[in-house]
Every structure is written in structure tokens, then in C-alpha cells.
Design a protein around this motif. Structure first.
Motif, PDB file in Angstrom:
ATOM      1  N   ASP A 122       0.802  -1.237   0.000  1.00  0.00           N
ATOM      2  CA  ASP A 122       0.000   0.000   0.000  1.00  0.00           C
ATOM      3  C   ASP A 122       0.829   1.279   0.000  1.00  0.00           C
ATOM      4  N   THR A 123       2.162   1.201  -0.189  1.00  0.00           N
ATOM      5  CA  THR A 123       2.965   2.424  -0.292  1.00  0.00           C
ATOM      6  C   THR A 123       2.519   3.233  -1.512  1.00  0.00           C
ATOM      7  N   LEU A 124       2.225   4.507  -1.307  1.00  0.00           N
ATOM      8  CA  LEU A 124       1.906   5.380  -2.433  1.00  0.00           C
ATOM      9  C   LEU A 124       3.204   5.707  -3.167  1.00  0.00           C
ATOM     10  N   VAL A 125       3.241   5.407  -4.462  1.00  0.00           N
ATOM     11  CA  VAL A 125       4.407   5.700  -5.291  1.00  0.00           C
ATOM     12  C   VAL A 125       4.149   7.012  -6.032  1.00  0.00           C
ATOM     13  N   VAL A 126       5.103   7.939  -5.926  1.00  0.00           N
ATOM     14  CA  VAL A 126       4.948   9.268  -6.515  1.00  0.00           C
ATOM     15  C   VAL A 126       6.095   9.514  -7.489  1.00  0.00           C
TER      16      VAL A 126
ATOM     17  N   SER B 293       6.581  13.529 -13.344  1.00  0.00           N
ATOM     18  CA  SER B 293       6.640  13.220 -14.780  1.00  0.00           C
ATOM     19  C   SER B 293       5.293  13.497 -15.413  1.00  0.00           C
ATOM     20  N   SER B 294       5.336  14.103 -16.602  1.00  0.00           N
ATOM     21  CA  SER B 294       4.099  14.328 -17.343  1.00  0.00           C
ATOM     22  C   SER B 294       4.068  13.492 -18.607  1.00  0.00           C
ATOM     23  N   GLY B 295       5.029  12.564 -18.742  1.00  0.00           N
ATOM     24  CA  GLY B 295       5.133  11.864 -20.015  1.00  0.00           C
ATOM     25  C   GLY B 295       5.389  10.387 -19.890  1.00  0.00           C
ATOM     26  N   SER B 296       6.351   9.921 -20.684  1.00  0.00           N
ATOM     27  CA  SER B 296       6.568   8.488 -20.853  1.00  0.00           C
ATOM     28  C   SER B 296       6.979   7.786 -19.561  1.00  0.00           C
ATOM     29  N   THR B 297       7.766   8.437 -18.705  1.00  0.00           N
ATOM     30  CA  THR B 297       8.167   7.803 -17.452  1.00  0.00           C
ATOM     31  C   THR B 297       6.947   7.486 -16.597  1.00  0.00           C
ATOM     32  N   ALA B 298       6.019   8.430 -16.514  1.00  0.00           N
ATOM     33  CA  ALA B 298       4.810   8.212 -15.715  1.00  0.00           C
ATOM     34  C   ALA B 298       3.962   7.088 -16.287  1.00  0.00           C
ATOM     35  N   VAL B 299       3.863   7.010 -17.606  1.00  0.00           N
ATOM     36  CA  VAL B 299       3.096   5.922 -18.235  1.00  0.00           C
ATOM     37  C   VAL B 299       3.697   4.580 -17.844  1.00  0.00           C
ATOM     38  N   SER B 300       5.022   4.468 -17.961  1.00  0.00           N
ATOM     39  CA  SER B 300       5.688   3.197 -17.657  1.00  0.00           C
ATOM     40  C   SER B 300       5.625   2.866 -16.167  1.00  0.00           C
TER      41      SER B 300
ATOM     42  N   PRO C 254      -0.524   1.885  -5.380  1.00  0.00           N
ATOM     43  CA  PRO C 254      -1.121   3.100  -5.939  1.00  0.00           C
ATOM     44  C   PRO C 254      -0.030   4.005  -6.497  1.00  0.00           C
ATOM     45  N   PHE C 255      -0.342   4.731  -7.577  1.00  0.00           N
ATOM     46  CA  PHE C 255       0.655   5.568  -8.249  1.00  0.00           C
ATOM     47  C   PHE C 255       0.074   6.937  -8.584  1.00  0.00           C
ATOM     48  N   VAL C 256       0.874   7.977  -8.310  1.00  0.00           N
ATOM     49  CA  VAL C 256       0.489   9.350  -8.644  1.00  0.00           C
ATOM     50  C   VAL C 256       1.611   9.989  -9.456  1.00  0.00           C
ATOM     51  N   ALA C 257       1.261  10.601 -10.571  1.00  0.00           N
ATOM     52  CA  ALA C 257       2.212  11.366 -11.372  1.00  0.00           C
ATOM     53  C   ALA C 257       1.958  12.851 -11.139  1.00  0.00           C
ATOM     54  N   VAL C 258       2.998  13.573 -10.737  1.00  0.00           N
ATOM     55  CA  VAL C 258       2.891  15.015 -10.530  1.00  0.00           C
ATOM     56  C   VAL C 258       3.334  15.696 -11.818  1.00  0.00           C
ATOM     57  N   MET C 259       2.477  16.568 -12.358  1.00  0.00           N
ATOM     58  CA  MET C 259       2.734  17.140 -13.680  1.00  0.00           C
ATOM     59  C   MET C 259       2.156  18.543 -13.800  1.00  0.00           C
ATOM     60  N   PRO C 260       2.636  19.320 -14.776  1.00  0.00           N
ATOM     61  CA  PRO C 260       2.067  20.653 -14.993  1.00  0.00           C
ATOM     62  C   PRO C 260       0.614  20.568 -15.451  1.00  0.00           C
ATOM     63  N   ALA C 261      -0.160  21.578 -15.083  1.00  0.00           N
ATOM     64  CA  ALA C 261      -1.573  21.611 -15.483  1.00  0.00           C
ATOM     65  C   ALA C 261      -1.737  21.707 -16.990  1.00  0.00           C
ATOM     66  N   SER C 262      -0.679  22.104 -17.700  1.00  0.00           N
ATOM     67  CA  SER C 262      -0.744  22.243 -19.157  1.00  0.00           C
ATOM     68  C   SER C 262      -0.537  20.924 -19.897  1.00  0.00           C
ATOM     69  N   THR C 263      -0.312  19.841 -19.182  1.00  0.00           N
ATOM     70  CA  THR C 263      -0.082  18.543 -19.822  1.00  0.00           C
ATOM     71  C   THR C 263      -1.264  18.169 -20.712  1.00  0.00           C
ATOM     72  N   SER C 264      -0.964  17.612 -21.881  1.00  0.00           N
ATOM     73  CA  SER C 264      -2.017  17.290 -22.848  1.00  0.00           C
ATOM     74  C   SER C 264      -2.945  16.209 -22.319  1.00  0.00           C
ATOM     75  N   GLU C 265      -4.183  16.269 -22.753  1.00  0.00           N
ATOM     76  CA  GLU C 265      -5.176  15.270 -22.348  1.00  0.00           C
ATOM     77  C   GLU C 265      -4.769  13.873 -22.803  1.00  0.00           C
TER      78      GLU C 265
ATOM     79  N   CYS D 161       9.096  18.444  -8.632  1.00  0.00           N
ATOM     80  CA  CYS D 161       9.867  17.637  -7.674  1.00  0.00           C
ATOM     81  C   CYS D 161       9.513  17.982  -6.227  1.00  0.00           C
ATOM     82  N   ALA D 162       9.397  19.270  -5.936  1.00  0.00           N
ATOM     83  CA  ALA D 162       9.067  19.678  -4.565  1.00  0.00           C
ATOM     84  C   ALA D 162       7.694  19.161  -4.165  1.00  0.00           C
ATOM     85  N   GLU D 163       6.742  19.233  -5.079  1.00  0.00           N
ATOM     86  CA  GLU D 163       5.391  18.744  -4.773  1.00  0.00           C
ATOM     87  C   GLU D 163       5.385  17.225  -4.638  1.00  0.00           C
ATOM     88  N   SER D 164       6.199  16.542  -5.416  1.00  0.00           N
ATOM     89  CA  SER D 164       6.291  15.084  -5.305  1.00  0.00           C
ATOM     90  C   SER D 164       6.821  14.686  -3.930  1.00  0.00           C
ATOM     91  N   ARG D 165       7.850  15.400  -3.467  1.00  0.00           N
ATOM     92  CA  ARG D 165       8.380  15.111  -2.131  1.00  0.00           C
ATOM     93  C   ARG D 165       7.328  15.364  -1.058  1.00  0.00           C
TER      94      ARG D 165
END
Length: 366
Positions: free
Chosen positions: A88-92, A95-102, A113-124, A147-151
Motif C-alpha cells: 500500500d505504499t503510495l508511489v509518486v 513526470s508528465s510523459g513516458s516515465t509516468a506511463v511506464s 497506488p501511483f500518482v504522477a505530478v505534472m504541470p496543469a498544461s499537460t495534454s489530455e 519535484c518539490a510537490e512530489s516530495r
């Protein structure tokens, strides 16, 4: 008589259930790696009389569609053996791209559980790819905040920030263990120039160039390591000046490579040469290769081919023969509404024609 040993301070934190959980997750990653075929090494034909062989290591054929599949598996393995992940460790990840997908793919495989932290401008489209793998997206205003928000998120939840920008260079075994360097050299064994003159890659975290550069040195090979960098990225200037803390303003427009600061995973001492590539050249390169291969490739691959073209031209001028290897990082199908959209490209102010003509001159087919 009481043994002196019984009086020693002794704290035993071994948890059989926790160790069993980790063992099972490592087994899943190992089983997945064994089920996975290696990626192809394509030869891009050049005039035979030149004596120069050009190869593309096709990382787009991984299950999650990019070079980052290797990195994601390595990062999860590194976190598991370090004891950073448990049930149940949350993995953070930032990344807004390929790393987060993988990483979302592997998190689901491990029941985490996994959360990707990304800019609000990331494409749909990118958000949809991450969510399709079971991940959740958390938005910040700009790339500099990721990075700061991920930490913060990881600390708040007792989770783990995988931190590709720090651990990419050490999570992969650079000595071998079927890493990308070992794979390339094995695939070249029966080729005309089995030891490449150059390997050309871009830098997102710097982990790939570090793995390749270390592997070449470890095996005492004369192959030179070239990293291509893009606009709005700190790697080139940081490497030239020798400043590991160098930063720049803005964000890279070439997805997957370029960073506003020199990341900890970028090991500049393993790099022999760097080439700075304009964004419009990267996009022209992606379109050029798309026509040559008959299928779309991303703009980071386009960046690679610009660096390759410069080296090919220099080798010809010097009368040198040999082989060059670069990476096909991901499919261009992810960029239908950006790099392959003429109207979008025009909005960026990019003029591709002169770069296209240059590539056709320097890298003609047979």
C-alpha cells in the motif's frame, strides 16, 4: 551463568511478512523481464560506398511504448531492494510523459497506488495514457514545482518519491545484466563495424547516457559518447562550464528530453561530446525519419538524428568509416496533435524546410 551475549543491546526488525511481500514483487518484475523480448536494432541505409553504418535501437516497442520502460522497471527494483516500498505504499513520480506511463504500468503490476505530478498544461492524451495504466495525475502550475510537490505528497502519505532525476543513473546495472548498452553491443556482434564509433542519445534524466558511458569504459571500448540537448535545457551549458548546479529559464518543448536544471542523474564525466539542437530541427528530424521508416517517431528521436547527421558529415569529411548507434525513443503517434500537426508547428514559429533539406543531403538512402 548468564551469557555475556545476552546483555548486548539488540533490536530485531525483521518482518517475515514484509520480506515475503518484497520477494513476491521482485519475482513479478523478474518474470515480466523474462517474458519481454529485446528491442530491435534497425539499420538505416546510407550509401554503401561511405563505409558508415547507422543503427536505431527501437525502444518504442516496449509494452509501454518508450525507452522509459527500462527505467521504470529499474527504479521499482531499486526501491524494492532498498526497502522503500511496502504493501500500500503510495508511489509518486515527477513526470508528465513516458516515465509516468511506464511507472503506472509497473505500479499496477505490483499492486501499488501511483500518482504522477505534472504541470496543469499537460495534454489530455498524456493524462489518458497514464490513467489507462491505473495511475492518477496531480497537477502543479509549472515544471519547476514538480519535484518539490512530489516530495511533499510522498512525505504526507508515508509514500515514496521514486525520483527519476536522482536515481536513474544508479538504478540500472551499468556493468551488464541485459541493460541497453549490453543489448546494443550484442546485437552489433556480426555487423561490419561491431564496435561503434559513436553512440548518440538525448538527456532527460541523464540515466541512459550514464549507463552507456559507464558500460563503454568498463569494457575498455573506444566508442565515443555524444549527448544531444535541446532549447530551454540546462544540460549543455552546465556540461560546457562544468557547473553541476546550472539552471535555465523555461521548459523544453521536446517531450522526454531537456531539463531546466542539471539533474543529479546526469554524469557529465561519462560524456565525450555534446551538441545543442534547435527545437525546429528536432521536429524536422522526427518527420524526416517518419518518411524514411514509414512510421511515426517522436521529436526526441528527431533530436538524436540531427546529432547523428552532424557526426556523419564530419566522418565523411575526414574519410572515416565505422558505425553510429542512436535511439528511437518512442512512437510519434503520441504527438499527432503537436509535432505532426502543421498548424500547431506554425504556431510555434518553427520553419522545418531548411532542416529537412539538410537531412536529405547528409543522410540520403542508397
Amino acid at each position: 551463568m548468564q551469557s555475556a551475549l545476552s546483555g548486548l543491546n539488540d533490536v530485531n526488525r525483521f518482518d517475515p511478512s514484509e520480506r515475503s511481500w518484497v520477494t513476491e514483487r521482485i519475482r513479478r518484475l523478474e518474470a515480466d523481464a523474462r517474458r519481454s523480448a529485446d528491442t530491435h536494432l534497425w539499420r538505416l541505409e546510407l550509401p554503401e560506398s561511405w563505409g558508415i553504418d547507422l543503427y536505431l535501437k527501437d525502444e518504442s516497442t516496449h509494452p509501454t511504448g518508450s525507452l522509459k520502460h527500462r527505467l521504470a522497471r529499474s527504479l521499482f527494483m531499486y526501491a524494492l531492494v532498498n526497502g522503500w516500498l511496502g504493501p500500500d505504499t503510495l508511489v509518486v513520480e515527477a513526470s508528465s510523459g513516458s516515465t509516468a506511463v511506464s511507472e503506472a504500468h509497473f505500479a499496477r503490476m505490483l499492486d501499488l497506488p501511483f500518482v504522477a505530478v505534472m504541470p496543469a498544461s499537460t495534454s489530455e492524451a498524456k493524462i489518458a495514457l497514464i490513467e489507462a495504466q491505473g495511475g492518477r495525475c496531480h497537477f502543479v502550475s509549472s515544471a519547476e514545482e514538480m519535484c518539490a510537490e512530489s516530495r511533499r505528497l510522498a512525505a504526507q502519505s508515508g509514500g515514496n518519491f521514486l525520483n527519476q532525476f536522482t536515481y536513474a543513473e544508479r538504478a540500472t546495472d551499468w556493468r551488464g545484466n541485459n541493460n541497453i548498452a549490453e543489448s546494443i553491443l550484442t546485437q552489433l556482434t556480426e555487423e561490419g563495424h561491431p564496435v561503434p564509433s559513436w553512440i548518440v542519445v538525448g538527456a532527460g534524466t541523464g540515466g541512459t547516457s550514464a549507463t552507456l558511458g559507464r558500460h563503454l569504459r568498463y569494457h575498455r571500448l573506444p566508442t565515443r559518447m555524444c549527448v544531444v540537448d535541446v532549447e530551454n535545457s540546462a544540460f549543455f551549458d552546465g556540461w560546457v562550464t562544468g557547473d553541476p548546479d546550472h539552471t535555465c529559464c523555461g521548459s523544453s518543448r521536446i517531450e522526454g528530453i531537456g531539463r531546466p536544471r542539471v539533474e543529479a542523474s546526469f554524469v557529465g564525466q561519462t560524456v565525450d561530446r555534446m551538441i545543442q539542437v534547435p527545437d525546429e530541427a528536432s521536429v524536422a528530424g522526427a518527420r524526416f525519419l517518419t518518411r524514411r521508416l514509414g512510421r511515426r517517431v517522436g521529436a526526441s528521436t528527431g533530436t538524436n538524428i540531427i546529432g547523428v547527421a552532424k557526426i556523419v558529415e564530419e566522418m565523411r569529411a575526414a574519410g572515416e568509416t565505422g558505425s553510429i548507434v542512436t535511439l528511437l525513443c518512442d512512437s510519434g503517434d503520441r504527438y499527432t496533435h503537436t509535432y505532426f500537426d502543421d498548424a500547431w508547428v506554425a504556431e510555434q514559429g518553427w520553419a522545418l524546410e531548411s532542416w529537412t533539406q539538410e537531412l536529405e543531403r547528409v543522410l540520403p538512402g542508397r
